[in-house]
Enzyme design. Sequence first.
Site, PDB file in Angstrom:
ATOM      1  N   GLY A  45       0.836  -1.200   0.000  1.00 51.18           N
ATOM      2  CA  GLY A  45       0.000   0.000   0.000  1.00 51.18           C
ATOM      3  C   GLY A  45       0.865   1.241   0.000  1.00 51.18           C
ATOM      4  N   PHE A  46       0.452   2.210  -0.818  1.00 57.23           N
ATOM      5  CA  PHE A  46       1.226   3.450  -0.867  1.00 57.23           C
ATOM      6  C   PHE A  46       0.275   4.642  -0.800  1.00 57.23           C
ATOM      7  CE2 PHE A  46       4.476   6.378  -2.707  1.00 57.23           C
ATOM      8  CZ  PHE A  46       5.473   6.097  -1.783  1.00 57.23           C
ATOM      9  N   THR A  80      -1.722   7.024   2.478  1.00 61.61           N
ATOM     10  CA  THR A  80      -1.242   7.836   3.604  1.00 61.61           C
ATOM     11  C   THR A  80      -0.188   7.076   4.404  1.00 61.61           C
ATOM     12  OG1 THR A  80      -3.432   8.807   3.712  1.00 61.61           O
ATOM     13  CG2 THR A  80      -2.036   9.111   5.634  1.00 61.61           C
ATOM     14  N   VAL A  81      -0.484   5.847   4.776  1.00 57.64           N
ATOM     15  CA  VAL A  81       0.406   5.084   5.659  1.00 57.64           C
ATOM     16  C   VAL A  81       1.675   4.641   4.926  1.00 57.64           C
ATOM     17  CG1 VAL A  81       0.588   2.963   7.024  1.00 57.64           C
ATOM     18  CG2 VAL A  81      -1.480   4.352   7.160  1.00 57.64           C
ATOM     19  N   GLY A 131      -3.217   9.789  10.934  1.00 60.73           N
ATOM     20  CA  GLY A 131      -2.353  10.722  10.214  1.00 60.73           C
ATOM     21  C   GLY A 131      -1.104  10.015   9.724  1.00 60.73           C
ATOM     22  N   GLU A 167       1.049  -1.791  16.640  1.00 63.23           N
ATOM     23  CA  GLU A 167       0.767  -0.560  17.397  1.00 63.23           C
ATOM     24  C   GLU A 167      -0.120   0.398  16.596  1.00 63.23           C
ATOM     25  OE1 GLU A 167       2.300   0.443  20.742  1.00 63.23           O
ATOM     26  OE2 GLU A 167       0.401   1.453  20.350  1.00 63.23           O
ATOM     27  N   ASP A 190     -15.579   1.377  13.351  1.00 66.87           N
ATOM     28  CA  ASP A 190     -14.119   1.535  13.426  1.00 66.87           C
ATOM     29  C   ASP A 190     -13.645   1.365  14.886  1.00 66.87           C
ATOM     30  OD1 ASP A 190     -11.491   2.659  12.237  1.00 66.87           O
ATOM     31  OD2 ASP A 190     -11.898   4.026  13.899  1.00 66.87           O
ATOM     32  N   LYS A 250     -11.132  -1.671  16.750  1.00 62.76           N
ATOM     33  CA  LYS A 250      -9.973  -1.347  17.601  1.00 62.76           C
ATOM     34  C   LYS A 250     -10.167  -1.918  19.008  1.00 62.76           C
ATOM     35  CE  LYS A 250      -9.053   2.875  15.003  1.00 62.76           C
ATOM     36  NZ  LYS A 250      -9.428   4.298  14.899  1.00 62.76           N
ATOM     37  N   GLU A 293     -13.698  10.317   6.155  1.00 62.59           N
ATOM     38  CA  GLU A 293     -13.686   9.804   4.784  1.00 62.59           C
ATOM     39  C   GLU A 293     -14.885  10.378   4.024  1.00 62.59           C
ATOM     40  OE1 GLU A 293     -11.442   7.564   3.627  1.00 62.59           O
ATOM     41  OE2 GLU A 293     -10.424   7.565   5.565  1.00 62.59           O
TER      42      GLU A 293
HETATM   43  N1  LIG Z   1      -4.634   6.982   7.293  1.00 62.66           N
HETATM   44  C1  LIG Z   1      -4.393   6.863   8.579  1.00 62.66           C
HETATM   45  O1  LIG Z   1      -4.107   7.844   9.283  1.00 62.66           O
HETATM   46  C2  LIG Z   1      -4.436   5.502   9.232  1.00 62.66           C
HETATM   47  C3  LIG Z   1      -4.150   5.400  10.603  1.00 62.66           C
HETATM   48  C4  LIG Z   1      -4.131   4.130  11.204  1.00 62.66           C
HETATM   49  C5  LIG Z   1      -4.438   3.029  10.441  1.00 62.66           C
HETATM   50  N2  LIG Z   1      -4.751   3.159   9.117  1.00 62.66           N
HETATM   51  C6  LIG Z   1      -5.036   1.942   8.334  1.00 62.66           C
HETATM   52  O2  LIG Z   1      -3.951   1.756   7.421  1.00 62.66           O
HETATM   53  C7  LIG Z   1      -4.424   1.196   6.204  1.00 62.66           C
HETATM   54  C8  LIG Z   1      -4.046   2.123   5.046  1.00 62.66           C
HETATM   55  O3  LIG Z   1      -4.675   3.373   5.231  1.00 62.66           O
HETATM   56  P1  LIG Z   1      -4.382   4.600   4.246  1.00 62.66           P
HETATM   57  O4  LIG Z   1      -5.080   5.769   4.849  1.00 62.66           O
HETATM   58  O5  LIG Z   1      -2.933   4.674   3.956  1.00 62.66           O
HETATM   59  O6  LIG Z   1      -5.171   4.103   2.942  1.00 62.66           O
HETATM   60  P2  LIG Z   1      -5.160   4.760   1.500  1.00 62.66           P
HETATM   61  O7  LIG Z   1      -4.588   6.147   1.552  1.00 62.66           O
HETATM   62  O8  LIG Z   1      -6.512   4.543   0.924  1.00 62.66           O
HETATM   63  O9  LIG Z   1      -4.093   3.868   0.673  1.00 62.66           O
HETATM   64  C9  LIG Z   1      -4.297   2.517   0.454  1.00 62.66           C
HETATM   65  C10 LIG Z   1      -3.163   1.992  -0.415  1.00 62.66           C
HETATM   66  O10 LIG Z   1      -3.283   0.583  -0.481  1.00 62.66           O
HETATM   67  C11 LIG Z   1      -3.258   0.162  -1.844  1.00 62.66           C
HETATM   68  N3  LIG Z   1      -4.160  -0.996  -1.896  1.00 62.66           N
HETATM   69  C12 LIG Z   1      -5.445  -1.069  -1.467  1.00 62.66           C
HETATM   70  N4  LIG Z   1      -5.926  -2.307  -1.663  1.00 62.66           N
HETATM   71  C13 LIG Z   1      -4.929  -3.003  -2.220  1.00 62.66           C
HETATM   72  C14 LIG Z   1      -4.798  -4.345  -2.678  1.00 62.66           C
HETATM   73  N5  LIG Z   1      -5.806  -5.203  -2.593  1.00 62.66           N
HETATM   74  N6  LIG Z   1      -3.620  -4.739  -3.212  1.00 62.66           N
HETATM   75  C15 LIG Z   1      -2.591  -3.870  -3.302  1.00 62.66           C
HETATM   76  N7  LIG Z   1      -2.640  -2.598  -2.880  1.00 62.66           N
HETATM   77  C16 LIG Z   1      -3.803  -2.173  -2.363  1.00 62.66           C
HETATM   78  C17 LIG Z   1      -3.700   1.343  -2.674  1.00 62.66           C
HETATM   79  O11 LIG Z   1      -3.145   1.229  -3.974  1.00 62.66           O
HETATM   80  P3  LIG Z   1      -3.343   2.360  -5.116  1.00 62.66           P
HETATM   81  O12 LIG Z   1      -2.476   3.508  -4.653  1.00 62.66           O
HETATM   82  O13 LIG Z   1      -2.837   1.763  -6.373  1.00 62.66           O
HETATM   83  O14 LIG Z   1      -4.798   2.688  -5.119  1.00 62.66           O
HETATM   84  C18 LIG Z   1      -3.142   2.501  -1.848  1.00 62.66           C
HETATM   85  O15 LIG Z   1      -1.809   2.776  -2.248  1.00 62.66           O
HETATM   86  C19 LIG Z   1      -5.930   1.013   6.376  1.00 62.66           C
HETATM   87  O16 LIG Z   1      -6.167  -0.318   6.771  1.00 62.66           O
HETATM   88  C20 LIG Z   1      -6.289   1.988   7.481  1.00 62.66           C
HETATM   89  O17 LIG Z   1      -7.407   1.579   8.230  1.00 62.66           O
HETATM   90  C21 LIG Z   1      -4.747   4.371   8.499  1.00 62.66           C
END
Ligand SMILES: NC(=O)c1ccc[n+]([C@@H]2O[C@H](COP(=O)([O-])OP(=O)(O)OC[C@H]3O[C@@H](n4cnc5c(N)ncnc54)[C@H](OP(=O)(O)O)[C@@H]3O)[C@@H](O)[C@H]2O)c1
Length: 329
Positions: free
Chosen positions: A10-11, A13-14, A303, A128, A200, A204, A189
């Site tokens: 995944g690329f 936010t995280v 974040g 974590e 959510d 957790k 979102e």
């Molecule tokens: N954002 C936060 O602050 C935060 C905090 C704590 C936990 N989290 C958790 O961390 C995870 C990621 O969050 P995020 O905010 O970074 O999500 P995001 O911004 O939507 O990014 C998701 C990334 O995962 C890739 N992806 C999704 N499904 C995939 C699959 N089946 N195979 C390969 N790549 C895939 C996407 O690829 P593409 O770029 O090609 O679309 C994208 O790069 C989630 O589970 C979320 O609940 C997030």
Amino acid sequence: MTSVKAAILGFGTVGQGIYNIVHERREHFKQTLGVEIEVAKILVRDASKVREGIDSSLFTESFDDILAIPDLEVVFEGIVGEDPAYGYLDQAIEKGCHVITANKVMFARYGQELQLKAKKKGVQVGYEATTAGGVPVIKTMQNLLRVNEVKQVQGILNGTSNYILTQMRAEELPFDVALKAAQDLGYAEADPHNDVSGEDAFRKLMILCALAFGEQPDWNKVEVVGIDGISSEQVEEAKAQGLRYRHVADAYRDEATGEIIAKVGPQLVGADHPLYAIDDVNNAVTLDTNYIGTLTMVGPGAGMYPTASVMMEDYADMLAKPEKAVSLA
Ligand SMILES: NC(=O)c1ccc[n+]([C@@H]2O[C@H](COP(=O)([O-])OP(=O)(O)OC[C@H]3O[C@@H](n4cnc5c(N)ncnc54)[C@H](OP(=O)(O)O)[C@@H]3O)[C@@H](O)[C@H]2O)c1
């Protein structure tokens, strides 16, 4: 200098946060951890998407390419949902890699299985970032559980809900307007269902239950209520009485039956409650323990950098404690 190979799943936010920290802190990690971390591959859904300033050959859409990385040491996972994330981490552990995840939806369901498998394979699982973002609740709980029992866990585990409730009280906004403000600021979102419905926070809480009590309650018996039913009038009325609505995830073990009782929903709290003062997008977790007493941790629940930072801290812990776990097989 030891070089270690890492993959990022995944690329968004995280994933970008992990990539940036690995590069920004390269020298620091060399000095403090004695390793040079190399991001060998990044898994995304669409590898043709232009990602500014990053070598496009790093991206792949195939998890087989991740498994094929020679001497892969650690997999950082930041994708969305239970599947295929669980299968990917299961295969990474099978290959003998440490895994570090932010994916609470997946980890609430499969975390215990993954940890058991990792133990058998002599690798470690970092999670974590799944719960309360930058608040170090998992590490703190792992430490204090060496001596203490956790009797109760209470937390504000969804920053979006907390922000909305804060705006409804402090700015006297109706729910819909406060939700729109949260969306405009990027806290909620486009589809805020999981945040405002309590789903959510529920996931957790299940992760915290597994750690605190060694097991989760039956998911079907956990009452989950969101904040979407709270009216401006109710918030005003509470305020007039010196009370605040908080969206609280709450779990304890019933001493008589041994059963874990968990619920997620709005609670009215007074000024003497540890969660009363937690405003805006902050998360907070209060642990009631037998020796320490009551401990409350507060901080950013999400974040890019809070989340990626705690994932890198998980990896630093693994490097500091590289001992292979005793095989359960
Ligand atoms: N954002 C936060 O602050 C935060 C905090 C704590 C936990 N989290 C958790 O961390 C995870 C990621 O969050 P995020 O905010 O970074 O999500 P995001 O911004 O939507 O990014 C998701 C990334 O995962 C890739 N992806 C999704 N499904 C995939 C699959 N089946 N195979 C390969 N790549 C895939 C996407 O690829 P593409 O770029 O090609 O679309 C994208 O790069 C989630 O589970 C979320 O609940 C997030």
